[in-house]
Enzyme design. Structure first.
Site, mmCIF file in Angstrom:
data_model
loop_
_atom_site.group_PDB
_atom_site.id
_atom_site.type_symbol
_atom_site.label_atom_id
_atom_site.label_comp_id
_atom_site.label_asym_id
_atom_site.label_seq_id
_atom_site.Cartn_x
_atom_site.Cartn_y
_atom_site.Cartn_z
ATOM 1 N N GLU A 2 0.835 -1.210 0.000
ATOM 2 C CA GLU A 2 0.000 0.000 0.000
ATOM 3 C C GLU A 2 0.868 1.257 0.000
ATOM 4 O O GLU A 2 0.666 2.148 -0.795
ATOM 5 C CB GLU A 2 -0.919 0.018 1.222
ATOM 6 C CG GLU A 2 -2.113 -0.903 1.101
ATOM 7 C CD GLU A 2 -3.110 -0.443 0.044
ATOM 8 O OE1 GLU A 2 -3.236 0.774 -0.183
ATOM 9 O OE2 GLU A 2 -3.754 -1.330 -0.556
ATOM 10 N N ARG A 28 21.096 6.413 27.069
ATOM 11 C CA ARG A 28 20.070 5.665 27.817
ATOM 12 C C ARG A 28 20.467 4.208 27.988
ATOM 13 O O ARG A 28 20.281 3.613 29.037
ATOM 14 C CB ARG A 28 18.728 5.799 27.077
ATOM 15 C CG ARG A 28 17.563 5.061 27.701
ATOM 16 C CD ARG A 28 16.217 5.557 27.148
ATOM 17 N NE ARG A 28 16.190 5.722 25.707
ATOM 18 C CZ ARG A 28 15.856 4.736 24.862
ATOM 19 N NH1 ARG A 28 15.527 3.555 25.306
ATOM 20 N NH2 ARG A 28 15.852 4.972 23.558
ATOM 21 N N ASP A 54 18.490 0.806 14.797
ATOM 22 C CA ASP A 54 17.293 1.407 14.193
ATOM 23 C C ASP A 54 17.533 2.855 13.775
ATOM 24 O O ASP A 54 16.620 3.666 13.774
ATOM 25 C CB ASP A 54 16.095 1.309 15.149
ATOM 26 C CG ASP A 54 16.348 2.048 16.456
ATOM 27 O OD1 ASP A 54 17.500 2.446 16.708
ATOM 28 O OD2 ASP A 54 15.382 2.226 17.223
ATOM 29 N N ARG A 79 9.346 1.464 6.683
ATOM 30 C CA ARG A 79 8.074 0.805 7.017
ATOM 31 C C ARG A 79 7.316 0.473 5.742
ATOM 32 O O ARG A 79 7.141 1.331 4.879
ATOM 33 C CB ARG A 79 7.249 1.726 7.914
ATOM 34 C CG ARG A 79 5.954 1.092 8.376
ATOM 35 C CD ARG A 79 5.266 1.966 9.401
ATOM 36 N NE ARG A 79 6.050 2.085 10.621
ATOM 37 C CZ ARG A 79 6.010 3.151 11.425
ATOM 38 N NH1 ARG A 79 5.251 4.190 11.139
ATOM 39 N NH2 ARG A 79 6.750 3.177 12.515
ATOM 40 N N LYS A 122 2.393 -8.024 21.009
ATOM 41 C CA LYS A 122 2.847 -7.446 22.279
ATOM 42 C C LYS A 122 1.645 -7.341 23.235
ATOM 43 O O LYS A 122 0.508 -7.206 22.775
ATOM 44 C CB LYS A 122 3.427 -6.045 22.034
ATOM 45 C CG LYS A 122 4.853 -6.077 21.523
ATOM 46 C CD LYS A 122 5.504 -4.719 21.714
ATOM 47 C CE LYS A 122 6.989 -4.794 21.455
ATOM 48 N NZ LYS A 122 7.661 -3.503 21.663
ATOM 49 N N GLU A 178 16.273 -1.113 10.042
ATOM 50 C CA GLU A 178 15.100 -1.754 10.649
ATOM 51 C C GLU A 178 13.935 -1.653 9.667
ATOM 52 O O GLU A 178 13.570 -0.554 9.244
ATOM 53 C CB GLU A 178 14.737 -1.070 11.971
ATOM 54 C CG GLU A 178 13.509 -1.693 12.631
ATOM 55 C CD GLU A 178 13.132 -1.029 13.947
ATOM 56 O OE1 GLU A 178 13.806 -1.302 14.958
ATOM 57 O OE2 GLU A 178 12.180 -0.229 13.956
HETATM 58 P P1 GTP Z 1 13.815 0.205 20.944
HETATM 59 O O1 GTP Z 1 14.976 0.058 21.869
HETATM 60 O O2 GTP Z 1 12.819 1.261 21.361
HETATM 61 O O3 GTP Z 1 14.250 0.392 19.532
HETATM 62 O O4 GTP Z 1 12.994 -1.134 20.992
HETATM 63 P P2 GTP Z 1 13.515 -2.599 20.698
HETATM 64 O O5 GTP Z 1 14.928 -2.578 20.290
HETATM 65 O O6 GTP Z 1 13.095 -3.467 21.852
HETATM 66 O O7 GTP Z 1 12.710 -3.026 19.395
HETATM 67 P P3 GTP Z 1 11.183 -3.254 19.132
HETATM 68 O O8 GTP Z 1 11.184 -4.229 18.011
HETATM 69 O O9 GTP Z 1 10.382 -3.609 20.343
HETATM 70 O O10 GTP Z 1 10.652 -1.846 18.640
HETATM 71 C C1 GTP Z 1 11.199 -1.182 17.574
HETATM 72 C C2 GTP Z 1 10.216 -0.187 16.985
HETATM 73 O O11 GTP Z 1 8.944 -0.814 16.759
HETATM 74 C C3 GTP Z 1 9.866 1.016 17.825
HETATM 75 O O12 GTP Z 1 10.806 2.034 17.667
HETATM 76 C C4 GTP Z 1 8.493 1.415 17.254
HETATM 77 O O13 GTP Z 1 8.618 2.076 16.007
HETATM 78 C C5 GTP Z 1 7.875 0.062 17.000
HETATM 79 N N1 GTP Z 1 7.138 -0.414 18.181
HETATM 80 C C6 GTP Z 1 7.514 -1.388 19.027
HETATM 81 N N2 GTP Z 1 6.607 -1.566 20.001
HETATM 82 C C7 GTP Z 1 5.613 -0.693 19.761
HETATM 83 C C8 GTP Z 1 4.377 -0.391 20.434
HETATM 84 O O14 GTP Z 1 4.011 -0.975 21.446
HETATM 85 N N3 GTP Z 1 3.608 0.591 19.887
HETATM 86 C C9 GTP Z 1 3.953 1.263 18.758
HETATM 87 N N4 GTP Z 1 3.130 2.211 18.315
HETATM 88 N N5 GTP Z 1 5.124 1.021 18.105
HETATM 89 C C10 GTP Z 1 5.938 0.060 18.613
HETATM 90 MG MG MG Z 2 13.787 1.257 18.027
#
Ligand code: GTP
Ligand code: MG
Length: 233
Positions: A68, A86, A102, A107, A142, A169
């Site tokens: 899309e 952090r 990332d 996307r 999740k 990513e």
């Molecule tokens: P970060 O340390 O924040 O990058 O997370 P991570 O390394 O544990 O990776 P994860 O795959 O959980 O998330 C990566 C990305 O997925 C985030 O930066 C968001 O763009 C998206 N994402 C993950 N969890 C959520 C969620 O609960 N809600 C939304 N809206 N986006 C999410």
């Molecule tokens: Mg991330």
């Protein structure tokens, strides 16, 4: 000011004098960082081109478009450095490349759930793409309801003087999953992560409805596919 650690893999560098940072050193650091970030921009360009090729080719071959839309974002230097602080990663470019995966994000929003696997396989199967990590938040949603397929891939970027492998990513999800995620993101930020329980319950319920919609649309799509008369050109 937090000092950049010396990159142990390089013999010389702006911090070769034991950590004292002068104005020239800062200029060099800035240039190195800008050059480092540029690699991620190029990696986004490469992945976006790959996805656009798949979209056009798939459409031509199968008379059907599984994608899309495609979006991308490059993490800002501020948020790259914020994440390094952090997560307590070492403050040098090699450590950032290894740990912050990332910085480049792409996307892909698909029409149907089955398209997600199709796109994932077409990307992962390409010779120059290496899948470093894969998280299937569709099979394993999740707890808050978030659904998406996440791939961390590395891709070669051919610079004027060297080749770099850059991590990207890639998030692949349906329109319904994307709709849910963007609203949840807004709510999460509005409440600074402390989403009230009633809203959390509503979001979880909305995620369930999104899944039902995705499943219904997929079933309809299959039904139409089976019953459609052959196309005349
Ligand atoms: P970060 O340390 O924040 O990058 O997370 P991570 O390394 O544990 O990776 P994860 O795959 O959980 O998330 C990566 C990305 O997925 C985030 O930066 C968001 O763009 C998206 N994402 C993950 N969890 C959520 C969620 O609960 N809600 C939304 N809206 N986006 C999410
Ligand atoms: Mg991330």
């Amino acid at each position: 000011m937090k000092q950049w650690q010396r990159d142990p893999s390089s013999d010389d560098g702006p911090l070769g004098d034991g950590g004292h940072v002068g104005i020239d050193d800062l200029r060099i650091l800035r240039e190195q960082f800008v050059d480092f970030m540029l690699g991620y921009k190029f990696a986004i360009d490469e992945v976006t081109t790959k996805i656009n090729i798949l979209r056009e080719d798939f459409n031509n071959t199968h008379e059907y478009n599984p994608i899309e839309h495609v979006g991308s974002r490059l993490k800002s230097p501020e948020s790259v450095l914020e994440k390094v602080r952090r997560k307590n990663y070492a403050m040098n470019l090699a450590a950032i490349r290894e740990n912050v995966l990332d910085i480049a994000g792409v996307r892909v929003v698909c029409s149907f759930i089955s398209d997600i696997g199709t796109i994932r396989d077409m990307l992962a199967g390409q010779e120059d793409i290496t899948v470093l990590e894969e998280r299937d938040y569709i099979t394993h949603r999740k707890p808050n309801g978030y659904q998406s397929m996440h791939l961390i891939v590395s891709i070669p970027v051919f610079r004027s003087d060297r080749t770099e492998r850059i991590p990207v990513e890639i998030q692949i999800r349906t329109i319904a999953m994307d709709f849910w995620a963007s609203l949840e993101h807004k709510i999460y930020y509005k409440y600074r992560g402390e989403v009230p329980p009633n809203l959390r319950a509503d979001l979880a319920q909305a995620a369930e409805v999104a899944t039902q919609l995705d499943e219904k649309m997929e079933a309809l799509h299959r039904q139409v596919d089976r019953s459609a008369p052959p196309k005349t050109k």
